[in-house]
Design an enzyme around this catalytic site. Structure first.
Site, PDB file in Angstrom:
ATOM      1  N   LYS A 203      -1.129 106.527  48.773  1.00  0.00           N
ATOM      2  CA  LYS A 203      -0.803 107.662  50.051  1.00  0.00           C
ATOM      3  C   LYS A 203       0.424 108.125  49.601  1.00  0.00           C
ATOM      4  CE  LYS A 203      -0.173 108.087  54.719  1.00  0.00           C
ATOM      5  NZ  LYS A 203      -0.008 107.450  56.233  1.00  0.00           N
ATOM      6  N   GLU A 209       4.691  99.042  42.956  1.00  0.00           N
ATOM      7  CA  GLU A 209       3.514  98.350  42.326  1.00  0.00           C
ATOM      8  C   GLU A 209       2.773  99.532  41.614  1.00  0.00           C
ATOM      9  OE1 GLU A 209       4.338  97.780  45.476  1.00  0.00           O
ATOM     10  OE2 GLU A 209       4.535  95.456  45.635  1.00  0.00           O
ATOM     11  N   GLY A 260      -2.424 103.986  55.883  1.00  0.00           N
ATOM     12  CA  GLY A 260      -3.123 103.258  54.477  1.00  0.00           C
ATOM     13  C   GLY A 260      -4.129 102.051  54.717  1.00  0.00           C
ATOM     14  N   ARG A 261      -3.986 101.551  55.850  1.00  0.00           N
ATOM     15  CA  ARG A 261      -5.084 100.434  56.194  1.00  0.00           C
ATOM     16  C   ARG A 261      -6.366 101.278  56.609  1.00  0.00           C
ATOM     17  NH1 ARG A 261      -0.449  99.671  58.668  1.00  0.00           N
ATOM     18  NH2 ARG A 261      -0.349  99.618  60.782  1.00  0.00           N
ATOM     19  N   GLU A 346      -1.152  93.883  59.628  1.00  0.00           N
ATOM     20  CA  GLU A 346      -0.344  94.985  59.523  1.00  0.00           C
ATOM     21  C   GLU A 346      -0.356  96.089  60.527  1.00  0.00           C
ATOM     22  OE1 GLU A 346       0.968  96.738  55.339  1.00  0.00           O
ATOM     23  OE2 GLU A 346      -0.487  98.156  55.999  1.00  0.00           O
ATOM     24  N   HIS A 377     -17.611  74.061  52.634  1.00  0.00           N
ATOM     25  CA  HIS A 377     -17.558  72.809  51.710  1.00  0.00           C
ATOM     26  C   HIS A 377     -15.971  72.824  51.547  1.00  0.00           C
ATOM     27  CE1 HIS A 377     -21.699  71.652  51.217  1.00  0.00           C
ATOM     28  NE2 HIS A 377     -21.967  73.111  51.338  1.00  0.00           N
ATOM     29  N   LYS A 486      11.048  95.056  50.315  1.00  0.00           N
ATOM     30  CA  LYS A 486      10.886  96.264  49.094  1.00  0.00           C
ATOM     31  C   LYS A 486      12.245  96.438  48.842  1.00  0.00           C
ATOM     32  CE  LYS A 486       6.551  98.661  50.791  1.00  0.00           C
ATOM     33  NZ  LYS A 486       6.291 100.006  51.448  1.00  0.00           N
TER      34      LYS A 486
HETATM   35  O1  F6P Z   1       2.514  97.676  52.315  1.00  0.00           O
HETATM   36  C1  F6P Z   1       2.760  98.710  52.951  1.00  0.00           C
HETATM   37  C2  F6P Z   1       2.174  99.929  52.794  1.00  0.00           C
HETATM   38  O2  F6P Z   1       2.565 101.047  53.231  1.00  0.00           O
HETATM   39  C3  F6P Z   1       0.616  99.914  53.238  1.00  0.00           C
HETATM   40  O3  F6P Z   1       0.523 100.271  54.666  1.00  0.00           O
HETATM   41  C4  F6P Z   1      -0.010 100.589  52.358  1.00  0.00           C
HETATM   42  O4  F6P Z   1      -1.560 100.348  52.593  1.00  0.00           O
HETATM   43  C5  F6P Z   1       0.531 100.250  51.027  1.00  0.00           C
HETATM   44  O5  F6P Z   1       1.663  99.777  51.269  1.00  0.00           O
HETATM   45  C6  F6P Z   1       0.355 101.181  49.883  1.00  0.00           C
HETATM   46  O6  F6P Z   1       1.080 102.385  50.062  1.00  0.00           O
HETATM   47  P1  F6P Z   1       0.709 103.527  49.280  1.00  0.00           P
HETATM   48  O7  F6P Z   1      -0.963 103.740  49.476  1.00  0.00           O
HETATM   49  O8  F6P Z   1       1.655 104.718  49.671  1.00  0.00           O
HETATM   50  O9  F6P Z   1       0.972 103.153  47.965  1.00  0.00           O
END
Ligand code: F6P
Length: 517
Positions: A203, A209, A260-261, A346, A377, A486
């Site tokens: 987003k 990452e 995002g979620r 979240e 199990h 972060k």
């Molecule tokens: O972990 C925080 C967060 O902002 C989530 O809400 C989101 O889904 C994820 O990081 C990834 O964010 P982005 O889509 O901006 O890379």
């Protein structure tokens, strides 16, 4: 907007008294014995999903008191505010409008702004689905790698796995989320650049990452003789400029009002569309939209997400149950618990209300689990005989999409047996073989696992989380809690090279020294 926090309503005090007088000793076995209509009374038909709540610790009186609580909290108005595109995500000054992503193009809209946003949604959707079809028709692309994390990974990954039976047989779908290079390296080792399409899903297009993995994927592509970035990389983001700076021209956008979620319905859903095709993706959206309409229009007392969300409040704040086990009895739904963890924790893992005041009661329960029958199990021992009561949410699918004899009946028999055992228990004076019973469970029953029913199931979960968050008076749509770690990781990363431990606590400094030794 008129919202009242649940503990400031008259209904809250009445529920506390009701819990002390009757609720805490409620016995579901006795409730069934006293009410032949209990199954019908405490189950709810919703689009594509049948919800059996009857094995829970509620009766008509409890439910009507919870409904009064919802009314007094202003749940209906808050729900309308979300659908109307009010900026209910106040700490970020944003609308919460994921429902618009699944609203049909010709639906009536409430404002010119909504009509304009809906037009943008469909323009992007059409372009993204046309691209998905192009990829599906391109035999040279055999591998699609989604690079994204959190909402840019969990939703699409869970949906692609869930819809395996509908997926294009010629496309292998990969999901790389972790900054741990083992994950990307293992994926790249199986790929050829000329046969691969990378989707960089973020987003913000700033998540460390994803940016690290995307840069490494691009370096690998160049180093392995890859040609034509435009054909082999696409970005799914609200930050088109950053994607362009990165060197990607093929971009499908979305908007800051998509959390995002809640983003798998947007361009972030491209892997799903490539897997199941444009028609399948439209069915997925239609299933979610049907659930939106149910949530938006059904009376609170006959509204599946409302009834589930109220039960969540009853369990969390009165019974004190702090987790919920999710047990999907369908192996294709095995990533559902992980997806629900982000959705619920979240969203509702908050300790202050919308005005920033500390809450005197608990919020998000912890959803956790594995697909059935595997969980039986592993940890079901604790669910049946442990000291904590953990409500279980089973998901069962009537129809199997394989022809192996006997398996599906056995699978479904296990759902019924586990829910039955949790409730009925078994007496044994010796202690070790005693099952206390009266352990609550819900069954969500789908006729078939299809794009439409999956869409409805996910929307049901989104809305139930909305309901508990609304009653708790919190902002379910920000996520400030992920920021601090972060920032600290950025500070620590160079210290791994230069060994600078100044200002660090003793434990972090000690571990840093060990990692450098
Ligand atoms: O972990 C925080 C967060 O902002 C989530 O809400 C989101 O889904 C994820 O990081 C990834 O964010 P982005 O889509 O901006 O890379």
């Amino acid at each position: 907007m008129t919202r009242t926090r649940c503990d400031r309503t008259p209904a809250w005090a009445l529920l506390q008294a009701h819990y002390a007088a009757r609720g805490k000793d409620f016995d579901t076995r006795q409730a069934f014995a006293e009410d032949a209509q209990r199954f019908a009374r405490f189950s709810q038909h919703a689009p594509h999903v049948f919800v059996d709540l009857s094995k829970n610790r509620i009766d008509a009186e409890t439910e009507s008191m919870l409904l009064a609580l919802a009314e007094q909290c202003g749940l209906g108005a808050h729900r309308e505010a979300m659908f109307a595109g009010d900026k209910i995500n106040a700490t970020e000054g944003r609308e919460v409008w994921h429902v618009l992503l699944r609203t049909p193009a010709d639906a009536a809209t409430g404002s010119a702004h909504e009509a304009a946003e809906l037009a943008k949604v469909h323009e992007t959707l059409d372009a993204m689905l046309a691209f998905a079809e192009k990829v599906r028709a391109d035999d040279a692309i055999t591998d699609v790698v989604n690079i994204g994390i959190g909402g840019s990974d969990l939703g699409p990954q869970m949906a692609v796995l869930s819809l395996h039976a509908f997926a294009h047989p010629g496309k292998r779908m990969h999901f790389v989320s972790n900054v741990d290079g083992h994950e990307l390296a293992a994926t790249l080792a199986r790929l050829k650049p000329e046969n691969t399409l990378f989707l960089i899903a973020s987003k913000t297009f700033t998540t460390i990452e994803t940016m690290t993995n995307a840069a490494s994927a691009k370096r690998w592509f160049d180093a392995s003789g890859g040609k034509n970035i435009a054909r082999h990389f696409a970005a799914l983001t609200t930050n088109v400029a950053a994607a362009k700076d990165f060197g990607i021209d093929t971009t499908f956008g979305f908007w800051d009002w998509v959390g995002g979620r809640y983003s798998l319905w947007s361009a972030i859903g491209l892997p799903i569309a490539i897997a199941v095709g444009a028609a399948g993706f439209r069915e997925f959206l239609a299933g979610a939209h049907a659930m939106d309409q149910h949530f938006g229009t059904a009376p609170l007392a006959a509204n599946a997400p409302v009834r589930m969300g109220l039960l969540d409040v009853w369990y969390r704040n009165f019974h004190g149950f702090s987790s919920r086990s999710v047990a999907p009895y369908h192996s294709a739904l095995r990533r559902l618990p992980a997806y629900l963890q982000q959705l619920e924790m979240e969203s509702n893992g908050k300790r202050v209300d919308a005005s920033g005041e500390a809450l005197p009661f608990g919020t998000s329960p912890i959803p956790w689990g594995e697909s059935g029958t595997n969980g039986q199990h592993a940890y079901f021992q604790m669910l049946h005989q442990g000291t904590d009561v953990v409500p279980v949410e089973f998901v069962a699918v009537k129809k199997a999409r394989h022809t192996l004899e006997g398996h599906h009946d056995l699978l479904l028999a296990n759902v019924l047996a586990q829910a039955q055992a949790l409730m009925q228990g078994k007496s044994d004076t010796g202690g070790h073989k005693h099952f206390p019973g009266n352990r609550p469970s819900t069954v969500l029953l789908l006729d078939d696992l299809t794009p439409a029913s999956l869409g409805a199931l996910i929307a049901l979960q989104e809305h139930r989380v909305f309901v508990s968050g609304a009653l708790w008076g919190i902002n379910s749509f920000d996520q400030w809690g992920v920021e601090l770690g972060k920032v600290l990781a950025k500070d620590i990363a160079p210290r791994l090279h230069n060994g600078d431990a100044s200002g660090l606590d003793g434990s972090t400094a000690g571990l840093l020294a060990m990692l450098r030794s």
